[in-house]
Motif scaffolding. Structure first.
Motif, mmCIF file in Angstrom:
data_model
loop_
_atom_site.group_PDB
_atom_site.id
_atom_site.type_symbol
_atom_site.label_atom_id
_atom_site.label_comp_id
_atom_site.label_asym_id
_atom_site.label_seq_id
_atom_site.Cartn_x
_atom_site.Cartn_y
_atom_site.Cartn_z
ATOM 1 N N GLN A 1 6.061 17.014 9.078
ATOM 2 C CA GLN A 1 6.523 16.371 10.316
ATOM 3 C C GLN A 1 8.004 16.616 10.560
ATOM 4 O O GLN A 1 8.488 16.481 11.689
ATOM 5 C CB GLN A 1 6.260 14.859 10.263
ATOM 6 C CG GLN A 1 4.818 14.468 10.005
ATOM 7 C CD GLN A 1 3.835 15.197 10.887
ATOM 8 O OE1 GLN A 1 3.873 15.078 12.111
ATOM 9 N NE2 GLN A 1 2.949 15.978 10.281
ATOM 10 N N HIS A 2 8.720 16.981 9.492
ATOM 11 C CA HIS A 2 10.146 17.261 9.621
ATOM 12 C C HIS A 2 10.456 18.743 9.399
ATOM 13 O O HIS A 2 11.584 19.124 9.102
ATOM 14 C CB HIS A 2 10.939 16.404 8.621
ATOM 15 C CG HIS A 2 10.912 14.934 8.926
ATOM 16 N ND1 HIS A 2 9.852 14.116 8.575
ATOM 17 C CD2 HIS A 2 11.800 14.132 9.579
ATOM 18 C CE1 HIS A 2 10.106 12.880 8.992
ATOM 19 N NE2 HIS A 2 11.271 12.868 9.600
ATOM 20 N N LEU A 4 3.064 12.896 1.131
ATOM 21 C CA LEU A 4 4.392 13.488 1.093
ATOM 22 C C LEU A 4 4.380 14.873 1.730
ATOM 23 O O LEU A 4 5.319 15.246 2.453
ATOM 24 C CB LEU A 4 4.884 13.572 -0.357
ATOM 25 C CG LEU A 4 6.327 14.018 -0.584
ATOM 26 C CD1 LEU A 4 7.303 13.216 0.264
ATOM 27 C CD2 LEU A 4 6.683 13.885 -2.064
ATOM 28 N N LEU A 5 3.331 15.630 1.484
ATOM 29 C CA LEU A 5 3.186 16.957 2.090
ATOM 30 C C LEU A 5 3.162 16.844 3.610
ATOM 31 O O LEU A 5 3.856 17.592 4.321
ATOM 32 C CB LEU A 5 1.897 17.603 1.573
ATOM 33 C CG LEU A 5 1.633 19.055 1.932
ATOM 34 C CD1 LEU A 5 2.675 19.970 1.309
ATOM 35 C CD2 LEU A 5 0.236 19.468 1.454
ATOM 36 N N SER A 52 0.829 -1.201 0.000
ATOM 37 C CA SER A 52 0.000 0.000 0.000
ATOM 38 C C SER A 52 0.866 1.254 0.000
ATOM 39 O O SER A 52 1.870 1.334 0.718
ATOM 40 C CB SER A 52 -0.910 0.010 1.231
ATOM 41 O OG SER A 52 -1.694 -1.158 1.295
ATOM 42 N N THR A 53 0.473 2.239 -0.788
ATOM 43 C CA THR A 53 1.206 3.501 -0.828
ATOM 44 C C THR A 53 1.062 4.220 0.504
ATOM 45 O O THR A 53 -0.043 4.359 1.034
ATOM 46 C CB THR A 53 0.656 4.392 -1.956
ATOM 47 O OG1 THR A 53 0.735 3.681 -3.189
ATOM 48 C CG2 THR A 53 1.464 5.674 -2.063
ATOM 49 N N THR A 54 2.183 4.689 1.037
ATOM 50 C CA THR A 54 2.154 5.318 2.351
ATOM 51 C C THR A 54 3.351 6.241 2.530
ATOM 52 O O THR A 54 4.183 6.373 1.627
ATOM 53 C CB THR A 54 2.117 4.236 3.452
ATOM 54 O OG1 THR A 54 1.948 4.861 4.722
ATOM 55 C CG2 THR A 54 3.395 3.384 3.442
ATOM 56 N N TYR A 55 3.444 6.874 3.668
ATOM 57 C CA TYR A 55 4.539 7.814 3.909
ATOM 58 C C TYR A 55 5.804 7.078 4.360
ATOM 59 O O TYR A 55 5.727 5.982 4.935
ATOM 60 C CB TYR A 55 4.136 8.868 4.945
ATOM 61 C CG TYR A 55 3.822 8.314 6.315
ATOM 62 C CD1 TYR A 55 4.814 8.096 7.260
ATOM 63 C CD2 TYR A 55 2.504 8.018 6.669
ATOM 64 C CE1 TYR A 55 4.531 7.591 8.517
ATOM 65 C CE2 TYR A 55 2.207 7.508 7.924
ATOM 66 C CZ TYR A 55 3.220 7.301 8.834
ATOM 67 O OH TYR A 55 2.931 6.791 10.080
ATOM 68 N N PRO A 56 6.976 7.655 4.095
ATOM 69 C CA PRO A 56 8.235 7.008 4.496
ATOM 70 C C PRO A 56 8.313 6.811 6.006
ATOM 71 O O PRO A 56 8.112 7.750 6.785
ATOM 72 C CB PRO A 56 9.305 7.999 4.010
ATOM 73 C CG PRO A 56 8.648 8.751 2.907
ATOM 74 C CD PRO A 56 7.211 8.879 3.306
#
Length: 441
Positions: free
Chosen positions: A294-295, A288-289, A138-142
Motif C-alpha cells: 500500500q506504500h 505486513l506484505l 487482534s493482530t492487524t496492519y499498522p
C-alpha cells in the motif's frame, strides 16, 4: 490533556485499580477466553461476548475447548458469579473496559480481512457508555486502530481521548507454552492520545502483574506485533531451506543446528518442520506484505520466506516417497500412519496446520491413511471430513511407513520404534529411536 479529560481518565483509572470496573471481552477464542479467566482470577467482574452460541454453551456448562485451559478454570469462574458468557452485545452497556480479541484472517486474495474488527467496533459504538476504555488486541496492519476503529466509534458520537479512551495492545498468547501465559508475558500498548495511553497502561498493570511497554502510537504497537511473527517466519524459512540443502548434501540439519547453538552470542536456534501453522506465522506476515504494498514497498524477503515455508509439505511427501522406494514400495496406495494433525504439539488447534496439506497430498496419491492425534477427533481437508484413531501396535505393524508431523508428548514413541517398518520424523522427536529405518527431516 484538559481538566475534564484528566478527571474522566482518573475516575476510570481509579475504578480499574480498585477492581470495581467491569471488563468486557469480545471474542472468546484462544486469546479472549484465557484473558477473561485471568481477569476473573484477579478479582474483576468479566462479561465475555461471542457470536458462536456453541462456545457460549460450552463455557456455561463448565467445558473448555482450549487444550491448555483446564475445564476446572472455566468451572471456577462460572461458580464465582464473576463471569458471564453471552452473545447479547447490548450488555456492552454494562462494561467499563472492553478488549477486542476477534480473528483477523486473510481473504482469498491474501489481503487483510478485518470484518470481525469492524463488526465488533460497531457493536461497541451502538452499546457502550462514555468514560470507557476500548483496547484492540487482534493482530492487524499498522493504521487499523486509527483509520478503522477510531472513525467508526466517532460516528457514534464518541470523542476519542475525551469521553472514550482507545488503545492498541497486541495479544501475545502462545498456545501450549508452559512457561509463558497471559499472566507473565510483557505487554506493549499504544494509545490514540496521552490519556488513552495512561488509562490502558494502568489497566494492564492492574490486571496482569507484568511489565508494560508503552509506545508512541497504536501504529508502532501494531507494527511490532507483525515484526515478532515475521521474524519467526523468516528464520523458520531459512532453516527449512537449509534442511533441503542439507538433505541433498547428506548432512544432518539437526546436528548443524545443535553445533551452531553452542555459540553463546549472535545465534538463535530455529528448527525445520513440515511447514508453518497456526494463526500467527502463516497469516501475520501477509498483513505486513500487504501494508508494504500500500506504500509502494515490495517486501521481497517476506514473500520469499512465505514461498519456502509453503514448499515444505511437498518436500516432506517427496522425501517419504523416496524412503518408500528404498524399501521397494510405492507411495501410491501405500498404508501410511500419520502422527499429528495440529500445528504444534500438545494443543488442539489445527488452524493452517501444514499437516493438513501433507495429508491432502497423501490422499491425492491414494494412500490408505490412519491418522493419530490425541487432541483431535475429527478434522477437514478440502471437502473431506476425517477421523483420527487410537495408536495401537497392530496399526503400526501394518503400516508401510509412520510419518511424524506433530510431536505430541502423549504419543507412545517406544511402541512406534518397536513396531514400525519405516519412520519419517519431521520434528526430530525427542526420543532415541533405535529403528534402523528411521529418517529425520
Amino acid at each position: 490533556m484538559t481538566i475534564k479529560t484528566k478527571s474522566l481518565s482518573s475516575a476510570l483509572s481509579k475504578k480499574i485499580q480498585t477492581k470495581k470496573a467491569t471488563i468486557g471481552v469480545i471474542g472468546l477464542g484462544y486469546v479472549g477466553l484465557p484473558f477473561a479467566v485471568e481477569m476473573v482470577q484477579r478479582g474483576f467482574h468479566v462479561v465475555g461476548f461471542d457470536k458462536n452460541q456453541a462456545k457460549i454453551t460450552q463455557i456455561q456448562n463448565g467445558e473448555s475447548y482450549i487444550a491448555d485451559l483446564p475445564k476446572e478454570n472455566i468451572q471456577h469462574i462460572i461458580q464465582s458469579n464473576q463471569f458471564e458468557a453471552t452473545n447479547d452485545f447490548s450488555k456492552l452497556s454494562q462494561v467499563d473496559v472492553v478488549m477486542i480479541c476477534v480473528p483477523t484472517p486473510t481473504t482469498a486474495e491474501r489481503t487483510p480481512n478485518i470484518s470481525y474488527i469492524e463488526d465488533a467496533t460497531h457493536n461497541i459504538g451502538q452499546n457502550m457508555n462514555t468514560n470507557s476504555l476500548v483496547i484492540l488486541e487482534s493482530t492487524t496492519y499498522p493504521g487499523t486502530t486509527e483509520e478503522i476503529v477510531q472513525p467508526i466509534l466517532e460516528k457514534y458520537g464518541f470523542v476519542i481521548g475525551q469521553d472514550l479512551f482507545l488503545a492498541y495492545s497486541p495479544e501475545r498468547v502462545d498456545p501450549g507454552n508452559i512457561n509463558f501465559s497471559v499472566s507473565n508475558t510483557p505487554k506493549v500498548v499504544g494509545g490514540i492520545t496521552a490519556a488513552c495511553l495512561e488509562v490502558s497502561k494502568i489497566f494492564y498493570e492492574t490486571v496482569i502483574h507484568t511489565n508494560v511497554c508503552t509506545v508512541t502510537s497504536p501504529r508502532v504497537a501494531e507494527m511490532e506485533k507483525l515484526l515478532e511473527n515475521t521474524f519467526r517466519q523468516i528464520n523458520i524459512a531459512l532453516v527449512n531451506e537449509l534442511s533441503q540443502i542439507c538433505y541433498k548434501m547428506d548432512i544432518d540439519i539437526w546436528e548443524v543446528i545443535h553445533a551452531a547453538s553452542t555459540k553463546p552470542y549472535g545465534f538463535m536456534p530455529f528448527t525445520p518442520g513440515p511447514g508453518v501453522g497456526g494463526h500467527c506465522i502463516p497469516v501475520d506476515p501477509k498483513y505486513l506484505l500487504w501494508a508494504g504494498q500500500q506504500h509502494g514497498i515490495s517486501a521481497t524477503l517476506i514473500e520469499a520466506a512465505d514461498k519456502v515455508n509453503d514448499s515444505m509439505p511437498n518436500f516432506v511427501v517427496n522425501r517419504l516417497e523416496n524412503y518408500l522406494l528404498i524399501q521397494n514400495k510405492e507411495l501410491c496406495k501405500a498404508n501410511i500412519v500419520v502422527i499429528g494433525v495440529t500445528y504444534k504439539p500438545d494443543i488442539n488447534d489445527s488452524r493452517e496446520s501444514p499437516a493438513l496439506r501433507v495429508i491432502q497430498q497423501l490422499l491425492d496419491s491414494q494412500c490408505e491413511l490412519k491418522i493419530i492425534d490425541p487432541f483431535i477427533e475429527t478434522f477437514s481437508v478440502e471437502q473431506s471430513l476425517l477421523n483420527t484413531v487410537p495408536l495401537t501396535a497392530e496399526i503400526i505393524q501394518h503400516a508401510d511407513a509412520v510419518l511424524i508431523l506433530t510431536n505430541h508428548s502423549a504419543i507412545d514413541y517406544s511402541l512406534i520404534d518397536q513396531q514400525a517398518s519405516l519412520i519419517f520424523d519431521t520434528r526430530n522427536t525427542h526420543f532415541l529411536f533405535n529403528n534402523k529405518k528411521y529418517y529425520k527431516l
